[in-house]
Every structure is written in structure tokens, then in C-alpha cells.
Design a protein around this motif. Structure first.
Motif, mmCIF file in Angstrom:
data_model
loop_
_atom_site.group_PDB
_atom_site.id
_atom_site.type_symbol
_atom_site.label_atom_id
_atom_site.label_comp_id
_atom_site.label_asym_id
_atom_site.label_seq_id
_atom_site.Cartn_x
_atom_site.Cartn_y
_atom_site.Cartn_z
ATOM 1 N N LEU A 182 38.899 26.023 -39.961
ATOM 2 C CA LEU A 182 38.262 25.126 -38.803
ATOM 3 C C LEU A 182 36.894 26.103 -38.385
ATOM 4 C CD1 LEU A 182 37.337 22.689 -37.077
ATOM 5 C CD2 LEU A 182 38.934 23.609 -35.474
ATOM 6 N N ALA A 183 37.198 27.382 -38.265
ATOM 7 C CA ALA A 183 36.208 28.276 -37.736
ATOM 8 C C ALA A 183 35.215 28.436 -38.829
ATOM 9 C CB ALA A 183 36.829 29.793 -37.381
ATOM 10 N N PHE A 184 35.747 28.507 -39.932
ATOM 11 C CA PHE A 184 34.814 28.621 -41.322
ATOM 12 C C PHE A 184 34.001 27.658 -41.370
ATOM 13 C CE2 PHE A 184 34.082 27.919 -45.981
ATOM 14 C CZ PHE A 184 33.283 28.755 -46.193
ATOM 15 N N ILE A 185 34.546 26.336 -41.316
ATOM 16 C CA ILE A 185 33.710 25.103 -41.157
ATOM 17 C C ILE A 185 32.515 25.113 -40.271
ATOM 18 C CG2 ILE A 185 33.476 22.529 -41.117
ATOM 19 C CD1 ILE A 185 36.638 22.734 -42.559
ATOM 20 N N ILE A 186 33.003 25.642 -39.000
ATOM 21 C CA ILE A 186 32.087 25.455 -37.949
ATOM 22 C C ILE A 186 30.921 26.377 -38.079
ATOM 23 C CG2 ILE A 186 31.906 26.205 -35.477
ATOM 24 C CD1 ILE A 186 34.503 25.100 -35.265
ATOM 25 N N PHE A 187 31.174 27.786 -38.650
ATOM 26 C CA PHE A 187 30.075 28.693 -38.840
ATOM 27 C C PHE A 187 29.096 28.279 -40.093
ATOM 28 C CE2 PHE A 187 33.526 31.952 -37.122
ATOM 29 C CZ PHE A 187 32.913 31.404 -35.906
ATOM 30 N N VAL A 188 29.853 27.693 -40.975
ATOM 31 C CA VAL A 188 29.061 27.342 -41.990
ATOM 32 C C VAL A 188 27.968 26.110 -41.811
ATOM 33 C CG1 VAL A 188 28.775 26.149 -44.327
ATOM 34 C CG2 VAL A 188 30.331 27.987 -44.085
ATOM 35 N N VAL A 189 28.521 25.225 -40.839
ATOM 36 C CA VAL A 189 27.645 24.153 -40.521
ATOM 37 C C VAL A 189 26.451 24.677 -39.513
ATOM 38 C CG1 VAL A 189 27.546 21.937 -39.082
ATOM 39 C CG2 VAL A 189 29.359 22.164 -40.732
ATOM 40 N N LEU A 190 26.759 25.763 -38.692
ATOM 41 C CA LEU A 190 26.025 26.254 -37.843
ATOM 42 C C LEU A 190 24.906 26.956 -38.514
ATOM 43 C CD1 LEU A 190 28.178 27.486 -34.724
ATOM 44 C CD2 LEU A 190 26.429 25.744 -34.615
ATOM 45 N N ALA A 191 25.303 27.531 -39.728
ATOM 46 C CA ALA A 191 24.351 28.501 -40.473
ATOM 47 C C ALA A 191 23.356 27.558 -41.175
ATOM 48 C CB ALA A 191 24.980 29.173 -41.460
ATOM 49 N N MET A 192 23.961 26.336 -41.536
ATOM 50 C CA MET A 192 22.992 25.472 -42.059
ATOM 51 C C MET A 192 21.954 24.654 -41.216
ATOM 52 S SD MET A 192 25.727 23.227 -44.763
ATOM 53 C CE MET A 192 26.254 24.025 -46.254
ATOM 54 N N ILE A 193 22.404 24.718 -39.974
ATOM 55 C CA ILE A 193 21.402 24.145 -38.926
ATOM 56 C C ILE A 193 20.404 25.074 -38.590
ATOM 57 C CG2 ILE A 193 21.329 22.990 -36.732
ATOM 58 C CD1 ILE A 193 23.906 21.819 -36.964
ATOM 59 N N GLN A 194 21.113 26.533 -38.148
ATOM 60 C CA GLN A 194 20.081 27.369 -37.299
ATOM 61 C C GLN A 194 19.562 28.179 -38.403
ATOM 62 O OE1 GLN A 194 23.458 28.945 -34.908
ATOM 63 N NE2 GLN A 194 22.023 28.799 -33.196
ATOM 64 N N GLY A 195 20.064 28.178 -39.636
ATOM 65 C CA GLY A 195 19.733 29.264 -40.560
ATOM 66 C C GLY A 195 20.648 30.434 -40.669
ATOM 67 N N ILE A 196 20.521 31.376 -41.279
ATOM 68 C CA ILE A 196 21.071 32.715 -41.306
ATOM 69 C C ILE A 196 20.279 33.888 -40.920
ATOM 70 C CG2 ILE A 196 22.357 34.197 -43.078
ATOM 71 C CD1 ILE A 196 22.330 31.768 -45.014
ATOM 72 N N PRO A 197 20.875 34.757 -40.255
ATOM 73 C CA PRO A 197 20.106 35.912 -39.476
ATOM 74 C C PRO A 197 19.580 36.689 -40.767
ATOM 75 C CG PRO A 197 22.148 35.744 -38.368
ATOM 76 C CD PRO A 197 22.264 34.512 -39.463
ATOM 77 N N THR A 198 18.508 37.228 -40.848
ATOM 78 C CA THR A 198 17.776 37.984 -41.925
ATOM 79 C C THR A 198 17.358 39.210 -41.148
ATOM 80 O OG1 THR A 198 15.962 38.191 -43.418
ATOM 81 C CG2 THR A 198 15.748 36.806 -41.358
ATOM 82 N N PHE A 289 21.401 27.169 -48.464
ATOM 83 C CA PHE A 289 22.764 26.338 -48.510
ATOM 84 C C PHE A 289 23.830 27.240 -48.750
ATOM 85 C CE2 PHE A 289 25.656 23.823 -50.965
ATOM 86 C CZ PHE A 289 25.865 22.781 -49.930
ATOM 87 N N PHE A 290 23.931 27.902 -50.133
ATOM 88 C CA PHE A 290 25.080 28.660 -50.533
ATOM 89 C C PHE A 290 25.052 29.933 -49.535
ATOM 90 C CE2 PHE A 290 23.404 26.433 -54.308
ATOM 91 C CZ PHE A 290 24.852 25.892 -54.681
ATOM 92 N N TYR A 295 27.557 33.447 -45.127
ATOM 93 C CA TYR A 295 27.668 33.853 -43.971
ATOM 94 C C TYR A 295 28.542 33.444 -42.976
ATOM 95 C CZ TYR A 295 25.962 34.611 -39.232
ATOM 96 O OH TYR A 295 25.557 35.073 -37.864
ATOM 97 N N GLY A 296 29.307 32.353 -43.350
ATOM 98 C CA GLY A 296 30.492 31.803 -42.445
ATOM 99 C C GLY A 296 31.604 32.440 -42.616
ATOM 100 N N ALA A 297 31.786 32.900 -44.134
ATOM 101 C CA ALA A 297 33.019 33.819 -44.321
ATOM 102 C C ALA A 297 32.939 35.083 -43.793
ATOM 103 C CB ALA A 297 33.254 33.900 -45.829
#
Length: 418
Positions: A182-198, A289-290, A295-297
Motif C-alpha cells: 500500500l505504501a509503495f502504491i501511494i508513493f508511486v501515485v504521488l510521484a506521478m502527480i508531483q513528479g520525482i525530486p531531481t 512514469f517508470f 522512486y516509490g520503491a
């Protein structure tokens, strides 16, 4: 009111996914799951589908999946006992009425001589008005009714303890596992919405009222240098700003086709006895996307290590009761996070899910980790621990956990409200 709803939704979701893990793998193992419950105490909602009753209970502080064979749950039929029996067209007993058989007019009365509802699935006895001893077959999904409560019988191959050690262990481990999923799914969705820190030398979102806004910096500005020092990463920018509180810095930036030099004076911020410079800018983000899955993991791994390190303070002696939070503390923290927006609230839910998964894996009686420890002992020893002894250990452990919960809750109340 919004905080109450957020707390119930978040905590309910964490418990639901945890119990869903137990439920799915128990069903895959062929275990009869009698009840899937969210909460404890009196039922406020119940719906039966198939062989499982789905319930929501009054106290939203946990949940459980009641698997056949884990606890004594069926009335034992004894020789000389008279029960009502309803048969199907194949002359199989499909309903056994221990008492109150007058309510079932179609039931035939049988005086029991012998009954085996686990292995042979037969009842041997005398039907009312006859002297011949007969043996009646019992359907695998027959119901037994006592005191107006009907329960499906559980042949031994549908019981928890009949399954192989790996299947039993997986049914227990799946609860915490699903919290990590569940935590992984939440973090992946957030990364898709917000983007990934660079780590690019670029400004992310600028905060209103911060030094960056006052100086005229904008989101997306690429920092070439600060005071003629080349910036090759976001970390370089943070390092220079943090060590320069109150000092004017010359930002050489690239904005579109332009190159500008903008003076910026970081404000001073106290933290842990030290003074740091801040200009009010968030980390830059990029959409991928990928990359969101990676990032979620990584986020799940990072939070897992951080929580485990915190638990490690128990061993080093640095742990105090104030480092624990019960439902009250979680509620107060949820209220604080909720004020910063729905995305931060979702992030908080992910962190809580990891925390719930780790806490349940601790090798303590009454927790999933405690049960897995007994399975490990069984694997090494070659035979299970005495069930009565194991049950007593789990009971004592549960009582101690409830006592700890009361102490932690009272400590939370004193800390936040008194």
C-alpha cells in the motif's frame, strides 16, 4: 470534523489492506475465513457473501480475519444429544440445529451416537421413532445453529492448522506485506502527480514570503553559479545557501533565453542549536512514469530503514515512552499534516502504513511477528508448540499490549491536551 474523517479514512484503509493480505492468502491456501472485520467491539455493519461475513465494528483501532480452526468455535456434538437435522435431496445433512429445533419444521430429530464433523463428516444415531442405528453423511458446507447463531462447519482440510507451514506462515506474513505494498502504491501515485525530486541545479516551487520570491527568483530558474561558484547540482545550491544566513549572494541564473544576476539574502533559521540560511524554495521535480516506480520503491526502503533505526534505540537505551504515539498522537499528527494539503496527507498515510507493517512484524506475542516466530520454532523443532501454551502466551502478550496502549494513550493526552 475534516480531521476526524481523514483519520478514520486513513486508519481504516491501513487496517483494510493489512487484513486483506491475510484474507487473500488464507483463501488461496483453502482456509475457511469466517469473518473479515474492520474494528473491534459491537457490529455496526454486517454483510455475508459466500462463506465470509464482512463486518465493520464500533472501535476503529484494528481488525481481524477469523480463520477456521484458530480458536474453539464449534459446539461438540455428544453421544445422547438430540438435535434437529435438515437434509438435501442427496440425503446429506446441510443444517444441524443444536437447540431451538422447533423453529425448523422440516428438521428431523436424531439422537446422536457418534459425530465426526472434521474428518469423516458423518453423524451416527437414531432417528426419532426408529430403532435402527443409521449413519448420515454431512455436507462439507453444512451449517450448525445454536442459540440463533448459525456457523458453517469446517472440515479439517479447511482449517488453518491443517495447512503446510509455508502456507500458514504466508497467510500471516501477508498482512504486513500488504502494508508495504500500500505504501509503495501511494508513493508511486504521488510521484506521478508531483513528479520525482531531481538533483538538477534548478529551482522548484518558490514559497510566498520567502527570500527567493522577494528577490525575484522564479520556479524553473536554472542556477549557473552563486557568487561565481559553479552550481552543478541541487545539493550544491542547498549547501551554499545553508552556510550563508543573512549574507547577500549573487545568483547567476538562466531563465529561458536570458541570463540574469539577482542578489538574494537567505533568512536565518534556527535548528538543533545551529543557524542555517533559507530562501524558501522546494526541491525541483521532473515527471517520469517508470521513474515513479523506482522512486516509490526507494521511498519505501528509506522510510523502512528510518523506522527500524528508531526502534533500534530500544536496544541502545535511548528509547523513551515519549517516542511512542497511540491513536491520540496519530490523530494530532494527522490534523497537523492535513492542514498542509491532501498530497502531504497521502504521504503521511504511506509512512503510517510502513510503520504498521514493521510494528506487526516485531517478534512479540499477539502480533504477526510473534506468530511467525512460533512457526520458525516449529520449522526448527519439527513439530508445533502446544496449542494451549501458544494460546496462553498470545493472550498474555495481547493483555500487555493493551496495557501499553493505555499508557501511551494517556501519555499522548497529557502531552497534547493537559
Amino acid at each position: 470534523m475534516n480531521t476526524v474523517i481523514a483519520f478514520i479514512v486513513i486508519f481504516g484503509s491501513l487496517v483494510f489492506f493489512h487484513e486483506l493480505g491475510h484474507f487473500i492468502f488464507a483463501k488461496r491456501a483453502g482456509i475457511l475465513c469466517r469473518e473479515f472485520a474492520i474494528g473491534f467491539g459491537p457490529k455496526i455493519f454486517a454483510h455475508k457473501k459466500g462463506e465470509t461475513v464482512y463486518t465493520i465494528r464500533l472501535l476503529p483501532l484494528g481488525g481481524y480475519v477469523r480463520m477456521a480452526g484458530e480458536d474453539p468455535e464449534m459446539t461438540e456434538l455428544r453421544a445422547g444429544q438430540r438435535i434437529g437435522v435438515i437434509f438435501n435431496e442427496q440425503d446429506e445433512a446441510i443444517h444441524l440445529i443444536v437447540n431451538g429445533r422447533d423453529r425448523f419444521k422440516e428438521a428431523r430429530v436424531i439422537e446422536i451416537e457418534k459425530a465426526d464433523l472434521e474428518h469423516e463428516l458423518i453423524i451416527t444415531g437414531y432417528e426419532e421413532g426408529e430403532d435402527e442405528l443409521k449413519t448420515f453423511r454431512v455436507h462439507r458446507e453444512a451449517l450448525m445453529t445454536e442459540d440463533h447463531l448459525s456457523t458453517q462447519i469446517a472440515p479439517y482440510d479447511r482449517q488453518f492448522n491443517s495447512k503446510t507451514l509455508p502456507k500458514r506462515a504466508m497467510a500471516i506474513f501477508a498482512g504486513p506485506l500488504f502494508n508495504f505494498i500500500l505504501a509503495f502504491i501511494i508513493f508511486v501515485v504521488l510521484a506521478m502527480i508531483q513528479g520525482i525530486p531531481t538533483n538538477e541545479p534548478q529551482l522548484g516551487e518558490v514559497i510566498e514570503g520567502g527570500a527567493a520570491v522577494e528577490a525575484g527568483l522564479q520556479e524553473g530558474d536554472r542556477i549557473i553559479s552563486i557568487d561565481n561558484e559553479i552550481m552543478s547540482s541541487w545539493e550544491d545550491i542547498v549547501t551554499v545557501i545553508q552556510k550563508s544566513p543573512g549574507e547577500e549572494l549573487a545568483f547567476n541564473i538562466e531563465r529561458g533565453e536570458e541570463q540574469l544576476t539577482i542578489p538574494v539574502t537567505p533568512s536565518a533559521q534556527e535548528a538543533e542549536g545551529k543557524t542555517y540560511g533559507m530562501i524558501g524554495v522546494y526541491t525541483p521535480f521532473e515527471k517520469s512514469f517508470f521513474g515513479a516506480f523506482v522512486y516509490g520503491a526507494k521511498d519505501v526502503y528509506a522510510w523502512t530503514i528510518q523506522i527500524i533505526q528508531l526502534l533500534g534505540t530500544i536496544v541502545t537505551g535511548q528509547f523513551t515512552i515519549d517516542m511512542l504515539s497511540g491513536p491520540v498522537g496519530i490523530y494530532v499528527s494527522t490534523d497537523t499534516v492535513a492542514q498542509s494539503g491532501i498530497l502531504n496527507l497521502a504521504k503521511w498515510a504511506g509512512v503510517l502504513s510502513i510503520n504498521l507493517g514493521i510494528m506487526n512484524l516485531l517478534p512479540l506475542p499477539a502480533l504477526d511477528g510473534g506468530r511467525l516466530l512460533f512457526f520458525f520454532y516449529e520449522a526448527v523443532r519439527g513439530k508445533p508448540v502446544d496449542r494451549q501454551m501458544e494460546g496462553m502466551i498470545h493472550f498474555v502478550g495481547f493483555a500487555l499490549l493493551m496495557l501499553l496502549m493505555i499508557v501511551v494513550t494517556w501519555n499522548d493526552i497529557q502531552r497534547f491536551f493537559l
